[in-house]
Design a protein around this motif. Structure first.
Motif, PDB file in Angstrom:
ATOM      1  N   TYR A 174      -6.125   7.561  16.093  1.00 47.46           N
ATOM      2  CA  TYR A 174      -4.990   7.069  15.400  1.00 47.46           C
ATOM      3  C   TYR A 174      -4.380   8.077  14.786  1.00 47.46           C
ATOM      4  O   TYR A 174      -3.366   7.943  14.033  1.00 47.46           O
ATOM      5  CB  TYR A 174      -5.849   6.049  14.331  1.00 47.46           C
TER       6      TYR A 174
ATOM      7  N   ILE B 208      -4.638  10.963  12.952  1.00 41.31           N
ATOM      8  CA  ILE B 208      -4.515  11.414  11.533  1.00 41.31           C
ATOM      9  C   ILE B 208      -4.806  12.858  11.572  1.00 41.31           C
ATOM     10  O   ILE B 208      -5.780  13.511  12.198  1.00 41.31           O
ATOM     11  CB  ILE B 208      -5.879  10.593  10.981  1.00 41.31           C
TER      12      ILE B 208
ATOM     13  N   ASP C  43      -6.376  11.069   3.641  1.00 36.70           N
ATOM     14  CA  ASP C  43      -5.645  10.756   4.863  1.00 36.70           C
ATOM     15  C   ASP C  43      -6.665   9.749   5.746  1.00 36.70           C
ATOM     16  O   ASP C  43      -5.901   8.678   6.123  1.00 36.70           O
ATOM     17  CB  ASP C  43      -5.080  12.027   5.729  1.00 36.70           C
ATOM     18  N   THR C  44      -7.565  10.132   6.066  1.00 36.72           N
ATOM     19  CA  THR C  44      -8.484   9.227   7.088  1.00 36.72           C
ATOM     20  C   THR C  44      -8.919   8.007   6.043  1.00 36.72           C
ATOM     21  O   THR C  44      -8.843   7.039   6.892  1.00 36.72           O
ATOM     22  CB  THR C  44      -9.920  10.048   7.249  1.00 36.72           C
TER      23      THR C  44
ATOM     24  N   SER D  39      -6.068   5.649   6.042  1.00 34.68           N
ATOM     25  CA  SER D  39      -5.960   4.876   7.540  1.00 34.68           C
ATOM     26  C   SER D  39      -6.928   4.130   7.934  1.00 34.68           C
ATOM     27  O   SER D  39      -6.592   2.856   8.189  1.00 34.68           O
ATOM     28  CB  SER D  39      -5.821   5.927   8.515  1.00 34.68           C
TER      29      SER D  39
ATOM     30  N   SER E 190      -6.772   0.781   5.392  1.00 34.24           N
ATOM     31  CA  SER E 190      -5.761  -0.055   5.738  1.00 34.24           C
ATOM     32  C   SER E 190      -5.826  -0.906   6.830  1.00 34.24           C
ATOM     33  O   SER E 190      -5.226  -1.946   7.188  1.00 34.24           O
ATOM     34  CB  SER E 190      -4.153   0.890   6.164  1.00 34.24           C
ATOM     35  N   ARG E 191      -6.806  -0.446   7.816  1.00 37.94           N
ATOM     36  CA  ARG E 191      -7.155  -1.414   8.865  1.00 37.94           C
ATOM     37  C   ARG E 191      -8.566  -2.061   8.826  1.00 37.94           C
ATOM     38  O   ARG E 191      -8.693  -2.850   9.567  1.00 37.94           O
ATOM     39  CB  ARG E 191      -7.580  -0.382  10.127  1.00 37.94           C
TER      40      ARG E 191
END
Length: 75
Positions: A48, A50, A61-62, A65, A68-69
């Motif tokens: 993805y 990252i 950050d991970t 992400s 969000s999924r």
């Protein structure tokens, strides 16, 4: 979170990764951040794109992400 950590936050990470196809297939949800989980996090980061966190480390950050999924968690 990183390898060697344990607890409910690690379990949450494991459960989220299981919802991402082929990243953490048949992975454990034992709440221990082991080498298998580190590899899964690294795979997620690679697939993805990252780049904000160290490879295999579940940083901000991970987490953003992944959340969000997989939908927002408890708190």
């Amino acid at each position: 979170l990183r390898e060697g950590d344990s607890g409910p936050a690690v379990t949450d990470l494991q459960q989220r990764l299981l919802r991402i196809p082929d990243v953490y297939s048949n992975g454990s949800t034992n709440g221990t951040y082991d080498a298998t989980l580190k590899a899964a996090v690294a795979r997620f980061q690679l697939w993805y794109g990252i780049r904000g966190d160290e490879t295999g480390v579940y940083g901000d950050d991970t987490r953003l992400s992944l959340e969000s999924r997989t939908g927002s968690g408890s708190g």
